[in-house]
Write a protein that holds these residues in place. Sequence first.
Motif, short mmCIF file in Angstrom:
data_model
loop_
_atom_site.label_atom_id
_atom_site.label_comp_id
_atom_site.label_asym_id
_atom_site.label_seq_id
_atom_site.Cartn_x
_atom_site.Cartn_y
_atom_site.Cartn_z
N SER A 194 30.96 54.62 30.74
CA SER A 194 32.19 55.30 30.28
C SER A 194 33.24 54.27 29.89
N GLY A 195 33.33 53.17 30.67
CA GLY A 195 34.26 52.11 30.33
C GLY A 195 33.86 51.39 29.05
N VAL A 196 32.57 51.13 28.88
CA VAL A 196 32.08 50.49 27.66
C VAL A 196 32.41 51.35 26.45
N PHE A 197 32.20 52.67 26.59
CA PHE A 197 32.43 53.57 25.47
C PHE A 197 33.92 53.67 25.15
N VAL A 251 38.59 44.07 31.73
CA VAL A 251 37.35 43.28 31.66
C VAL A 251 36.75 43.07 33.05
N SER A 252 37.60 42.79 34.04
CA SER A 252 37.07 42.45 35.38
C SER A 252 36.58 43.67 36.14
N LYS A 253 37.07 44.87 35.78
CA LYS A 253 36.72 46.04 36.58
C LYS A 253 36.18 47.23 35.77
N GLY A 254 36.23 47.16 34.45
CA GLY A 254 35.92 48.36 33.67
C GLY A 254 34.66 48.33 32.85
N ILE A 255 33.92 47.21 32.84
CA ILE A 255 32.75 47.09 31.97
C ILE A 255 31.44 47.17 32.75
N ILE A 256 31.32 46.35 33.80
CA ILE A 256 30.13 46.39 34.66
C ILE A 256 30.57 46.46 36.11
N GLU A 257 29.69 46.94 36.97
CA GLU A 257 29.98 46.95 38.40
C GLU A 257 30.11 45.51 38.88
N THR A 258 31.02 45.28 39.82
CA THR A 258 31.19 43.92 40.33
C THR A 258 29.96 43.53 41.14
N PRO A 259 29.20 42.55 40.66
CA PRO A 259 27.99 42.14 41.39
C PRO A 259 28.37 41.34 42.63
N HIS A 260 27.38 41.07 43.48
CA HIS A 260 27.65 40.39 44.75
C HIS A 260 26.77 39.15 44.90
N GLY A 261 27.30 38.17 45.65
CA GLY A 261 26.53 37.00 46.02
C GLY A 261 26.14 36.11 44.86
N ASP A 262 25.25 35.17 45.14
CA ASP A 262 24.78 34.26 44.09
C ASP A 262 24.13 35.01 42.94
N HIS A 263 23.46 36.10 43.27
CA HIS A 263 22.83 36.94 42.24
C HIS A 263 23.87 37.38 41.22
N ALA A 292 34.51 36.34 38.98
CA ALA A 292 33.77 35.30 39.69
C ALA A 292 34.42 34.99 41.04
N LEU A 293 35.76 34.97 41.07
CA LEU A 293 36.47 34.70 42.33
C LEU A 293 36.31 35.86 43.32
N ILE A 294 36.24 37.09 42.81
CA ILE A 294 36.01 38.25 43.68
C ILE A 294 34.62 38.14 44.32
N ILE A 295 33.62 37.80 43.51
CA ILE A 295 32.25 37.65 44.01
C ILE A 295 32.20 36.58 45.11
N ALA A 296 32.96 35.50 44.89
CA ALA A 296 32.96 34.40 45.86
C ALA A 296 33.86 34.66 47.05
N GLY A 297 34.56 35.81 47.05
CA GLY A 297 35.45 36.13 48.16
C GLY A 297 36.74 35.33 48.18
N LYS A 298 37.14 34.79 47.02
CA LYS A 298 38.35 33.96 46.94
C LYS A 298 39.60 34.76 46.59
N THR A 299 39.44 36.00 46.14
CA THR A 299 40.57 36.84 45.78
C THR A 299 40.15 38.30 45.88
N ASP A 300 41.15 39.18 46.00
CA ASP A 300 40.84 40.61 46.02
C ASP A 300 40.94 41.23 44.63
N GLY A 301 41.39 40.45 43.66
CA GLY A 301 41.43 40.91 42.28
C GLY A 301 42.68 41.66 41.88
N HIS A 302 43.63 41.85 42.82
CA HIS A 302 44.85 42.60 42.47
C HIS A 302 45.80 41.78 41.61
N GLU A 303 45.79 40.47 41.81
CA GLU A 303 46.64 39.59 41.02
C GLU A 303 45.79 38.47 40.41
N ILE A 304 46.19 38.03 39.22
CA ILE A 304 45.51 36.91 38.58
C ILE A 304 46.20 35.63 39.00
#
Length: 331
Positions: free
Chosen positions: A127-130, A65-77, A201-213
């Motif tokens: 491709s991930g959605v499909f 879910v965190s990496k396979g559906i949409i590109e990770t967006p950046h910033g407040d946007h 959300a934590l990746i966008i905020a720079g709070k984690t690298d996403g490797h571990e939950i």
Amino acid sequence: MDTFALVLTIGVALFFTYTNGFHDSANAIATSVSTRALTPRAALLMAAVMNLAGAFLGSGVAKTVSKGIIETPHGDHGMWILFSALVGAIAWNLITWYFGLPSSSSHALFGGMVGAALAGGIGVIWSGVFEKVVIPMFVSPIVGLGAGYLVMTAILWLFRNSNPHKAQRGFRIAQTISAAAMALGHGLQDAAKTMGIVVMALIIAGKTDGHEIPLWVKFACALMLSLGTYAGGWRIMRTLGRRIIELQPSQGFAAETTAASIMYSASYVFSAPISTTHVITSAIMGAGATKRVKAVRWGVAKNIVAGWFITMPAAAAVAAFCYLIVHLIFE
């Protein structure tokens, strides 16, 4: 990064998990309650505990879910895109709960993610959605229908010489185990989906690298799903437990065992976020059809399946509209 946007998005994600819990509580216990294997409150308590436990059993679905559906967006946007995706999913959950329609919270979330991403101008990983959403959406109900029919057929053959009343009493007891397995699989699948959103959300905020939950993310998502489950979704429970077919304990056991097996396989083998609603509903249809094909109320089933197909585009439309409003206010 706006801390307000991060906190608000995580809060809305946890509320989505809560709605997921009461929307999908029927998945785990409707058959057990309708066959009187468990009382409603005992069933809800069991499902809540097993949902809580299931959330800690794996993270493959969360990473999808965190990496396979949409590109990770950046910033407040990017944060507002996630926020809008969750609002779209919550709106659809509440609408379908109100009408007692067992739609998929999972596909509402995926539809919300795609709709908000398109409105916000970020990439969708088609491709991930499909591969991870569309194919399982079609395959899992077919497998559930066929496997439910085969499991129930096997049960009928194995117990063909048994006393019917004694056999049904035994299956009423066995349903306690199969319902628990179903609830555990629901926690494994559905808590992980929100974990993936919170991690994004934590990746966008720079709070984690996403490797571990983070452990607090697992616990918060598991707890909210569990609390939502205990709140109960009585409207949908009536649809699954009574309106599709009048279930016997043996049929309930077959449907729950089938659905739980499919969810564990999807989680551990494919890391695929499948819909627990699709799987248990189709398994109920398959198990019920062994009695006689007309025993299944196919008109009700048709309405349910129609709801499945409109879930993603409907949630996507709400999420896109929400993003446009948020964009005007905050960006």
